[in-house]
Design a protein around this motif. Structure first.
Motif, PDB file in Angstrom:
ATOM      1  N   THR A  28     -10.845 -10.557  55.360  1.00  0.00           N
ATOM      2  CA  THR A  28     -10.028 -11.487  54.577  1.00  0.00           C
ATOM      3  C   THR A  28     -10.898 -12.296  53.625  1.00  0.00           C
ATOM      4  OG1 THR A  28      -8.424 -11.642  56.383  1.00  0.00           O
ATOM      5  CG2 THR A  28      -8.380 -13.400  54.728  1.00  0.00           C
ATOM      6  N   ILE A  29     -12.050 -12.738  54.097  1.00  0.00           N
ATOM      7  CA  ILE A  29     -12.982 -13.498  53.251  1.00  0.00           C
ATOM      8  C   ILE A  29     -13.478 -12.630  52.098  1.00  0.00           C
ATOM      9  CG2 ILE A  29     -15.300 -14.529  53.195  1.00  0.00           C
ATOM     10  CD1 ILE A  29     -14.656 -15.598  56.060  1.00  0.00           C
ATOM     11  N   GLN A  30     -13.814 -11.367  52.377  1.00  0.00           N
ATOM     12  CA  GLN A  30     -14.277 -10.463  51.319  1.00  0.00           C
ATOM     13  C   GLN A  30     -13.187 -10.235  50.273  1.00  0.00           C
ATOM     14  OE1 GLN A  30     -15.530  -7.028  53.534  1.00  0.00           O
ATOM     15  NE2 GLN A  30     -17.530  -7.895  54.044  1.00  0.00           N
ATOM     16  N   GLU A  31     -11.955 -10.062  50.723  1.00  0.00           N
ATOM     17  CA  GLU A  31     -10.845  -9.878  49.778  1.00  0.00           C
ATOM     18  C   GLU A  31     -10.644 -11.138  48.940  1.00  0.00           C
ATOM     19  OE1 GLU A  31      -7.411  -8.713  52.039  1.00  0.00           O
ATOM     20  OE2 GLU A  31      -8.373  -6.887  52.750  1.00  0.00           O
ATOM     21  N   ALA A  32     -10.742 -12.296  49.572  1.00  0.00           N
ATOM     22  CA  ALA A  32     -10.593 -13.557  48.843  1.00  0.00           C
ATOM     23  C   ALA A  32     -11.725 -13.726  47.828  1.00  0.00           C
ATOM     24  CB  ALA A  32     -10.575 -14.736  49.819  1.00  0.00           C
ATOM     25  N   GLN A  33     -12.933 -13.318  48.184  1.00  0.00           N
ATOM     26  CA  GLN A  33     -14.054 -13.410  47.251  1.00  0.00           C
ATOM     27  C   GLN A  33     -13.858 -12.484  46.060  1.00  0.00           C
ATOM     28  OE1 GLN A  33     -17.209 -12.628  50.076  1.00  0.00           O
ATOM     29  NE2 GLN A  33     -17.787 -14.795  50.150  1.00  0.00           N
ATOM     30  N   ARG A  34     -13.323 -11.270  46.299  1.00  0.00           N
ATOM     31  CA  ARG A  34     -13.037 -10.345  45.193  1.00  0.00           C
ATOM     32  C   ARG A  34     -11.974 -10.930  44.267  1.00  0.00           C
ATOM     33  NH1 ARG A  34     -13.936  -6.301  49.066  1.00  0.00           N
ATOM     34  NH2 ARG A  34     -11.763  -6.269  49.692  1.00  0.00           N
ATOM     35  N   THR A  35     -10.928 -11.467  44.853  1.00  0.00           N
ATOM     36  CA  THR A  35      -9.867 -12.082  44.052  1.00  0.00           C
ATOM     37  C   THR A  35     -10.408 -13.257  43.257  1.00  0.00           C
ATOM     38  OG1 THR A  35      -8.200 -11.404  45.662  1.00  0.00           O
ATOM     39  CG2 THR A  35      -7.595 -13.183  44.157  1.00  0.00           C
ATOM     40  N   GLN A  36     -11.234 -14.071  43.896  1.00  0.00           N
ATOM     41  CA  GLN A  36     -11.828 -15.215  43.210  1.00  0.00           C
ATOM     42  C   GLN A  36     -12.679 -14.750  42.030  1.00  0.00           C
ATOM     43  OE1 GLN A  36     -14.886 -17.350  45.347  1.00  0.00           O
ATOM     44  NE2 GLN A  36     -14.303 -19.273  44.370  1.00  0.00           N
ATOM     45  N   GLN A  37     -13.454 -13.694  42.210  1.00  0.00           N
ATOM     46  CA  GLN A  37     -14.292 -13.187  41.126  1.00  0.00           C
ATOM     47  C   GLN A  37     -13.433 -12.665  39.975  1.00  0.00           C
ATOM     48  OE1 GLN A  37     -17.670 -13.585  40.882  1.00  0.00           O
ATOM     49  NE2 GLN A  37     -17.208 -12.998  38.795  1.00  0.00           N
ATOM     50  N   GLN A  38     -12.333 -11.995  40.298  1.00  0.00           N
ATOM     51  CA  GLN A  38     -11.428 -11.524  39.256  1.00  0.00           C
ATOM     52  C   GLN A  38     -10.845 -12.692  38.471  1.00  0.00           C
ATOM     53  OE1 GLN A  38      -8.699  -9.230  41.617  1.00  0.00           O
ATOM     54  NE2 GLN A  38      -9.861  -7.331  41.368  1.00  0.00           N
ATOM     55  N   LEU A  39     -10.466 -13.752  39.175  1.00  0.00           N
ATOM     56  CA  LEU A  39      -9.932 -14.937  38.501  1.00  0.00           C
ATOM     57  C   LEU A  39     -10.988 -15.591  37.612  1.00  0.00           C
ATOM     58  CD1 LEU A  39      -7.836 -16.487  41.395  1.00  0.00           C
ATOM     59  CD2 LEU A  39      -6.959 -15.449  39.289  1.00  0.00           C
ATOM     60  N   ILE A  40     -12.213 -15.651  38.102  1.00  0.00           N
ATOM     61  CA  ILE A  40     -13.312 -16.213  37.303  1.00  0.00           C
ATOM     62  C   ILE A  40     -13.517 -15.379  36.038  1.00  0.00           C
ATOM     63  CG2 ILE A  40     -15.826 -16.546  37.260  1.00  0.00           C
ATOM     64  CD1 ILE A  40     -15.564 -17.386  40.258  1.00  0.00           C
ATOM     65  N   ASP A  41     -13.477 -14.043  36.186  1.00  0.00           N
ATOM     66  CA  ASP A  41     -13.642 -13.161  35.024  1.00  0.00           C
ATOM     67  C   ASP A  41     -12.539 -13.386  33.992  1.00  0.00           C
ATOM     68  OD1 ASP A  41     -15.881 -12.115  36.252  1.00  0.00           O
ATOM     69  OD2 ASP A  41     -14.868 -10.283  36.931  1.00  0.00           O
ATOM     70  N   VAL A  42     -11.294 -13.485  34.470  1.00  0.00           N
ATOM     71  CA  VAL A  42     -10.181 -13.730  33.552  1.00  0.00           C
ATOM     72  C   VAL A  42     -10.349 -15.088  32.883  1.00  0.00           C
ATOM     73  CG1 VAL A  42      -7.685 -14.153  33.412  1.00  0.00           C
ATOM     74  CG2 VAL A  42      -8.549 -12.203  34.711  1.00  0.00           C
ATOM     75  N   TYR A  43     -10.736 -16.088  33.651  1.00  0.00           N
ATOM     76  CA  TYR A  43     -10.940 -17.430  33.092  1.00  0.00           C
ATOM     77  C   TYR A  43     -12.014 -17.408  32.007  1.00  0.00           C
ATOM     78  CZ  TYR A  43     -12.214 -22.331  32.716  1.00  0.00           C
ATOM     79  OH  TYR A  43     -12.502 -23.576  32.230  1.00  0.00           O
ATOM     80  N   ARG A  44     -13.112 -16.731  32.269  1.00  0.00           N
ATOM     81  CA  ARG A  44     -14.187 -16.650  31.269  1.00  0.00           C
ATOM     82  C   ARG A  44     -13.710 -15.962  30.001  1.00  0.00           C
ATOM     83  NH1 ARG A  44     -18.855 -15.172  35.515  1.00  0.00           N
ATOM     84  NH2 ARG A  44     -19.392 -17.305  36.077  1.00  0.00           N
ATOM     85  N   ARG A  45     -12.903 -14.899  30.177  1.00  0.00           N
ATOM     86  CA  ARG A  45     -12.377 -14.211  28.998  1.00  0.00           C
ATOM     87  C   ARG A  45     -11.458 -15.120  28.191  1.00  0.00           C
ATOM     88  NH1 ARG A  45     -12.274  -9.573  32.299  1.00  0.00           N
ATOM     89  NH2 ARG A  45     -10.106  -9.874  32.832  1.00  0.00           N
ATOM     90  N   THR A  46     -10.684 -15.960  28.882  1.00  0.00           N
ATOM     91  CA  THR A  46      -9.794 -16.861  28.146  1.00  0.00           C
ATOM     92  C   THR A  46     -10.595 -17.888  27.361  1.00  0.00           C
ATOM     93  OG1 THR A  46      -9.515 -18.401  29.992  1.00  0.00           O
ATOM     94  CG2 THR A  46      -7.893 -16.625  29.787  1.00  0.00           C
TER      95      THR A  46
END
Length: 124
Positions: A28-46
């Protein structure tokens, strides 16, 4: 002696249950970390890309690419959420923001090299 063995079995069962719970938590922690990284990537792109409303698409892309053609590609899955577009609505009707750079890159590719539709948009 039997009582000691029963206690030992109960302890081993508890250890197994705890081990499984820890492993499940780690996944669950690994999945949450992957999701968090995806959100960070989207945020950086914005922050680095220019995003425009779907109404402003014609101004950005000229007459070559219409808002309707972009919406059709969003609905059939050819344009990816978070990369090409984001939905900013809070209601019934989607309100898209379109990433100018990534959509331009998509349309610059030859049609045979573009992502194929994932679904028939009429079936949504």
């Amino acid at each position: 002696m039997e009582a000691v063995e029963d206690i030992q079995r109960a302890i081993l069962a508890a250890i197994r249950e705890q081990t499984q719970a820890i492993q499940s938590s780690e996944k669950t922690i690994q999945e949450a970390q992957r999701t968090q990284q995806q959100l960070i990537d989207v945020y950086r792109r914005t922050l680095t890309d220019r995003w425009v409303g779907s109404d402003d698409v014609a101004c950005e892309f000229g007459m070559a690419i219409s808002a309707r053609s972009i919406t059709n590609r969003i609905q059939d899955g050819r344009l990816e959420q978070g990369i090409h577009w984001i939905n900013t609505s809070d209601g019934d009707r989607p309100t898209y923001l379109i990433c100018v750079r990534t959509v331009m890159e998509y349309f610059k590719k030859p049609p045979q090299k573009r992502r194929p539709p994932k679904r028939n948009r009429l079936q949504n």
